[in-house]
Design an enzyme around this catalytic site. Structure first.
Site, PDB file in Angstrom:
ATOM      1  N   LYS A 287       0.830  -1.325  -0.079  1.00  0.00           N
ATOM      2  CA  LYS A 287       0.040   0.079  -0.149  1.00  0.00           C
ATOM      3  C   LYS A 287       0.987   1.320  -0.012  1.00  0.00           C
ATOM      4  O   LYS A 287       0.247   2.271   0.132  1.00  0.00           O
ATOM      5  CB  LYS A 287      -0.811  -0.041   1.191  1.00  0.00           C
ATOM      6  CG  LYS A 287      -1.718  -1.137   1.407  1.00  0.00           C
ATOM      7  CD  LYS A 287      -3.010  -0.985   2.744  1.00  0.00           C
ATOM      8  CE  LYS A 287      -2.333  -1.719   3.715  1.00  0.00           C
ATOM      9  NZ  LYS A 287      -3.341  -1.354   4.999  1.00  0.00           N
TER      10      LYS A 287
ATOM     11  N   LYS B 233       3.357   1.909   2.371  1.00  0.00           N
ATOM     12  CA  LYS B 233       3.138   2.487   3.484  1.00  0.00           C
ATOM     13  C   LYS B 233       4.319   1.537   4.565  1.00  0.00           C
ATOM     14  O   LYS B 233       4.648   0.505   4.320  1.00  0.00           O
ATOM     15  CB  LYS B 233       1.847   2.283   4.530  1.00  0.00           C
ATOM     16  CG  LYS B 233       0.975   3.298   4.166  1.00  0.00           C
ATOM     17  CD  LYS B 233      -0.566   2.888   4.425  1.00  0.00           C
ATOM     18  CE  LYS B 233      -0.867   3.194   6.040  1.00  0.00           C
ATOM     19  NZ  LYS B 233      -2.075   2.893   6.590  1.00  0.00           N
TER      20      LYS B 233
HETATM   21  N1  CTP Z   1      -8.897   4.495  14.953  1.00  0.00           N
HETATM   22  C1  CTP Z   1      -9.677   5.378  16.126  1.00  0.00           C
HETATM   23  N2  CTP Z   1      -9.580   6.488  16.504  1.00  0.00           N
HETATM   24  C2  CTP Z   1      -8.393   7.260  16.150  1.00  0.00           C
HETATM   25  C3  CTP Z   1      -7.490   6.605  15.320  1.00  0.00           C
HETATM   26  C4  CTP Z   1      -7.698   5.514  14.885  1.00  0.00           C
HETATM   27  O1  CTP Z   1     -10.625   4.737  16.488  1.00  0.00           O
HETATM   28  N3  CTP Z   1      -8.099   8.490  16.620  1.00  0.00           N
HETATM   29  C5  CTP Z   1      -9.322   3.460  14.604  1.00  0.00           C
HETATM   30  C6  CTP Z   1      -9.324   3.338  13.156  1.00  0.00           C
HETATM   31  O2  CTP Z   1     -10.501   3.698  12.802  1.00  0.00           O
HETATM   32  C7  CTP Z   1      -9.133   1.882  12.891  1.00  0.00           C
HETATM   33  C8  CTP Z   1      -8.098   1.566  13.809  1.00  0.00           C
HETATM   34  O3  CTP Z   1      -8.192   2.397  15.041  1.00  0.00           O
HETATM   35  O4  CTP Z   1     -10.396   1.134  12.869  1.00  0.00           O
HETATM   36  C9  CTP Z   1      -6.624   1.194  13.490  1.00  0.00           C
HETATM   37  O5  CTP Z   1      -6.396   2.403  12.674  1.00  0.00           O
HETATM   38  P1  CTP Z   1      -5.014   2.749  12.224  1.00  0.00           P
HETATM   39  O6  CTP Z   1      -4.986   2.944  10.849  1.00  0.00           O
HETATM   40  O7  CTP Z   1      -3.851   1.592  12.627  1.00  0.00           O
HETATM   41  O8  CTP Z   1      -4.567   3.870  13.066  1.00  0.00           O
HETATM   42  P2  CTP Z   1      -4.585   5.599  12.545  1.00  0.00           P
HETATM   43  O9  CTP Z   1      -3.998   6.450  14.027  1.00  0.00           O
HETATM   44  O10 CTP Z   1      -5.775   5.954  11.819  1.00  0.00           O
HETATM   45  O11 CTP Z   1      -3.304   5.477  11.457  1.00  0.00           O
HETATM   46  P3  CTP Z   1      -2.940   6.108  10.300  1.00  0.00           P
HETATM   47  O12 CTP Z   1      -2.669   7.901  10.722  1.00  0.00           O
HETATM   48  O13 CTP Z   1      -1.643   5.704   9.611  1.00  0.00           O
HETATM   49  O14 CTP Z   1      -3.993   6.005   9.365  1.00  0.00           O
END
Ligand code: CTP
Length: 169
Positions: free
Chosen positions: A54, A56
């Site tokens: 992806k 990443k």
């Molecule tokens: N999630 C959440 N609240 C946040 C960040 C993430 O509820 N503030 C949830 C996402 O919706 C997902 C899960 O945690 O269901 C895993 O998300 P992930 O993509 O690993 O975390 P992110 O912090 O969103 O990472 P990135 O910024 O790389 O997208």
């Protein structure tokens, strides 16, 4: 200690997926709420190879992210997420009753409604792995500038000392 289902009713399994890099409070709150919906929370953790496909790269390896998730009181089992297509098989394999994701995925997995209940929970505001990475990158850039100016100041002192020693000869 993770709560164990001691009742006679069937065990309810909740399934979720994610990268969960640099574990933060948004992750903890989502996992806590998902775990409260059933008796077992199973997490598909994106593998390093899947992330690379992806474009990443996570800070923590798959093994580290999986270990951190298992160390929380909410997660009962983890496994590798290697592709977008495996979800149906995983739902059957783990006999999942609920498939739950954060609201950034709203509507994206509705097609799985024919094999289990699909839900989306509100994300925690103002925190994400991306933001943490940005903040850390900013701190190190500031540190470099601070270090540079300290080095320049030290160099000035050395030059001044050298010239004053030269003047006394
Ligand atoms: N999630 C959440 N609240 C946040 C960040 C993430 O509820 N503030 C949830 C996402 O919706 C997902 C899960 O945690 O269901 C895993 O998300 P992930 O993509 O690993 O975390 P992110 O912090 O969103 O990472 P990135 O910024 O790389 O997208």
């Amino acid at each position: 200690m993770k709560p164990v289902n001691t009742e006679s009713r069937p065990r309810k399994t909740v399934l979720t997926y994610g990268t969960f890099d640099l574990f933060h409070v948004g992750h903890a709150r989502l996992l806590k709420r998902l775990r409260q919906l059933g008796d077992r929370l199973v997490v598909g953790v994106s593998s390093d190879e899947f992330n690379a496909s992806k474009g990443k790269k996570s800070f923590c390896s798959f093994e580290e992210r999986a270990e951190i998730l298992l160390a929380t009181e909410f997660v009962d089992e983890v496994f590798a997420e290697d592709s977008w297509e495996q979800k149906r098989k995983d739902i059957k394999r783990f006999n999942a009753d609920i498939f739950g994701m954060g609201s950034d995925w709203s509507g994206k997995f509705d097609d799985l409604n024919d094999c289990c209940e699909v839900i989306y929970l509100d994300r925690t505001q103002d925190v994400s792995t991306t933001d943490i990475k940005k903040a850390l990158a900013k701190i190190s850039a500031e540190d470099v500038i601070q270090l540079e100016s300290s080095l320049h100041a030290a160099l000035d002192i050395v030059v001044n000392l050298a010239s004053s020693v030269g003047n006394t000869k």
